[in-house]
Design a protein around this motif. Structure first.
Motif, PDB file in Angstrom:
ATOM      1  N   SER A  79       0.834  -1.206   0.000  1.00 60.12           N
ATOM      2  CA  SER A  79       0.000   0.000   0.000  1.00 60.12           C
ATOM      3  C   SER A  79       0.868   1.255   0.000  1.00 60.12           C
ATOM      4  N   TRP A  80       0.284   2.350  -0.519  1.00 61.38           N
ATOM      5  CA  TRP A  80       0.968   3.643  -0.455  1.00 61.38           C
ATOM      6  C   TRP A  80       1.186   4.064   0.991  1.00 61.38           C
ATOM      7  N   GLU A  81       0.229   3.757   1.862  1.00 60.93           N
ATOM      8  CA  GLU A  81       0.342   4.175   3.258  1.00 60.93           C
ATOM      9  C   GLU A  81       1.569   3.561   3.925  1.00 60.93           C
ATOM     10  N   ALA A  82       1.829   2.288   3.639  1.00 61.21           N
ATOM     11  CA  ALA A  82       2.995   1.637   4.232  1.00 61.21           C
ATOM     12  C   ALA A  82       4.293   2.228   3.690  1.00 61.21           C
ATOM     13  N   GLU A  83       4.326   2.471   2.380  1.00 64.57           N
ATOM     14  CA  GLU A  83       5.519   3.073   1.796  1.00 64.57           C
ATOM     15  C   GLU A  83       5.720   4.487   2.326  1.00 64.57           C
ATOM     16  N   ASP A  84       4.646   5.234   2.421  1.00 60.27           N
ATOM     17  CA  ASP A  84       4.750   6.611   2.903  1.00 60.27           C
ATOM     18  C   ASP A  84       5.252   6.667   4.344  1.00 60.27           C
ATOM     19  N   GLN A  85       4.907   5.670   5.123  1.00 64.11           N
ATOM     20  CA  GLN A  85       5.428   5.626   6.489  1.00 64.11           C
ATOM     21  C   GLN A  85       6.947   5.531   6.484  1.00 64.11           C
ATOM     22  N   GLU A 102      15.496   9.368  -1.440  1.00 68.26           N
ATOM     23  CA  GLU A 102      14.238   8.884  -2.002  1.00 68.26           C
ATOM     24  C   GLU A 102      14.129   7.386  -1.748  1.00 68.26           C
ATOM     25  N   ILE A 103      13.104   6.999  -1.010  1.00 68.55           N
ATOM     26  CA  ILE A 103      12.881   5.602  -0.660  1.00 68.55           C
ATOM     27  C   ILE A 103      11.670   5.096  -1.424  1.00 68.55           C
ATOM     28  N   ARG A 104      11.817   3.939  -2.076  1.00 70.94           N
ATOM     29  CA  ARG A 104      10.719   3.375  -2.851  1.00 70.94           C
ATOM     30  C   ARG A 104      10.626   1.869  -2.623  1.00 70.94           C
ATOM     31  N   ASN A 105       9.392   1.411  -2.381  1.00 71.19           N
ATOM     32  CA  ASN A 105       9.112  -0.012  -2.276  1.00 71.19           C
ATOM     33  C   ASN A 105       8.884  -0.556  -3.672  1.00 71.19           C
ATOM     34  N   GLU A 106       9.826  -1.329  -4.170  1.00 67.27           N
ATOM     35  CA  GLU A 106       9.755  -1.820  -5.544  1.00 67.27           C
ATOM     36  C   GLU A 106       8.664  -2.876  -5.742  1.00 67.27           C
ATOM     37  N   ALA A 107       8.073  -3.357  -4.656  1.00 70.62           N
ATOM     38  CA  ALA A 107       6.973  -4.305  -4.768  1.00 70.62           C
ATOM     39  C   ALA A 107       5.687  -3.642  -5.249  1.00 70.62           C
TER      40      ALA A 107
END
Length: 200
Positions: A79-85, A102-107
Motif C-alpha cells: 500500500s501507499w500508506e505503508a511506503e509513505d510511512q 528517495e525511498i521506494r518499495n519496488e513491490a
C-alpha cells in the motif's frame, strides 16, 4: 584518471568500496538507512555510479549528485500508506543532513507506473529485479553494508563499465527515451563518458 575496469571482479568490488568511501554523504546515508531494517534494500542509482565517475576523473566525490535512491522490497503490504510511512521515517532520519533521500518499495511500482509513464510495468519479484530494469546496464549497481563490516554489491553486468566511464544501453520496454535523455544530461556533466548508441 585512474581505472579499475581491468581488475578481476573481486578486486573491482574492493575498488568500488574504496571509491564510494570518498563520498562522506553516501557513507552517512548507508549508516542511517541500515538502521531502518528495510527488507532487501540497496542504495542504488546515480549516487553510486556517479560517485565512481567523480573519483576516477578527479572531481569532488559528491559533485553533481542530486539525491540518494533507496530501493527495498516488501510485498507483505504494497500500500501507499505503508511506503509513505517509510518515506516519512527517512525524512525525520535525514532532516539534519543536506541530502535528499528517495525511498521506494519496488513491490508496488507496477501499481502506479502506467499512470505516470503511460505504459504498464510487470511486477518486480525483488529489489534486484528493479535494479535490472535500469535503462543503462552501467547504472545497475546496488550496495548495502552487511555484517562484519562487509558490503553486499549487486552488479549483474559487472563494474568495468562504471570504472571505464562507458554508458551501455539496457534494452527493454520503455527504456529508450530515458537512456537518451539521461545520457545527454550526464555527458554534459561528465564529458569523459563514452555513450554507446541505443540498438536499432
Amino acid at each position: 584518471m585512474i581505472s579499475s575496469g581491468r581488475l578481476p571482479l573481486d578486486e573491482q568490488a574492493v575498488a568500488l568500496r574504496s571509491a564510494l568511501s570518498c563520498n562522506e554523504r553516501l557513507l552517512m546515508v548507508l549508516d542511517r538507512i541500515a538502521g531502518m531494517g528495510l527488507p532487501g534494500w540497496y542504495l542504488t542509482g546515480g549516487a553510486v555510479f556517479q560517485t565512481v565517475w567523480n573519483v576516477v576523473t578527479g572531481r569532488p566525490a559528491d559533485a553533481g549528485i542530486k539525491d540518494f535512491d533507496i530501493f527495498y522490497f516488501d510485498d507483505r503490504d504494497p500500500s501507499w500508506e505503508a511506503e509513505d510511512q517509510m518515506i516519512q521515517t527517512a525524512a525525520t532520519l535525514f532532516e539534519d543532513l543536506p541530502v535528499e533521500v528517495e525511498i521506494r518499495n519496488e513491490a508496488r511500482v507496477h501499481l502506479w507506473y502506467e499512470a505516470k509513464f503511460g505504459e504498464p510495468c510487470a511486477p518486480y519479484d525483488s529489489t534486484e529485479a528493479a535494479i535490472d530494469s535500469f535503462a543503462a546496464t552501467t547504472c545497475a549497481v546496488g550496495i548495502r553494508p552487511e555484517r562484519a563490516g562487509q558490503w553486499r554489491v549487486y552488479a549483474p553486468h559487472g563494474l568495468a563499465d562504471v570504472f571505464n566511464l562507458v554508458l551501455r544501453p539496457n534494452p527493454g520496454p520503455g527504456r529508450r527515451q530515458a537512456y537518451i535523455t539521461k545520457s545527454a544530461r550526464w555527458q554534459q556533466q561528465w564529458p569523459e563518458l563514452t555513450v554507446l548508441p541505443w540498438p536499432d
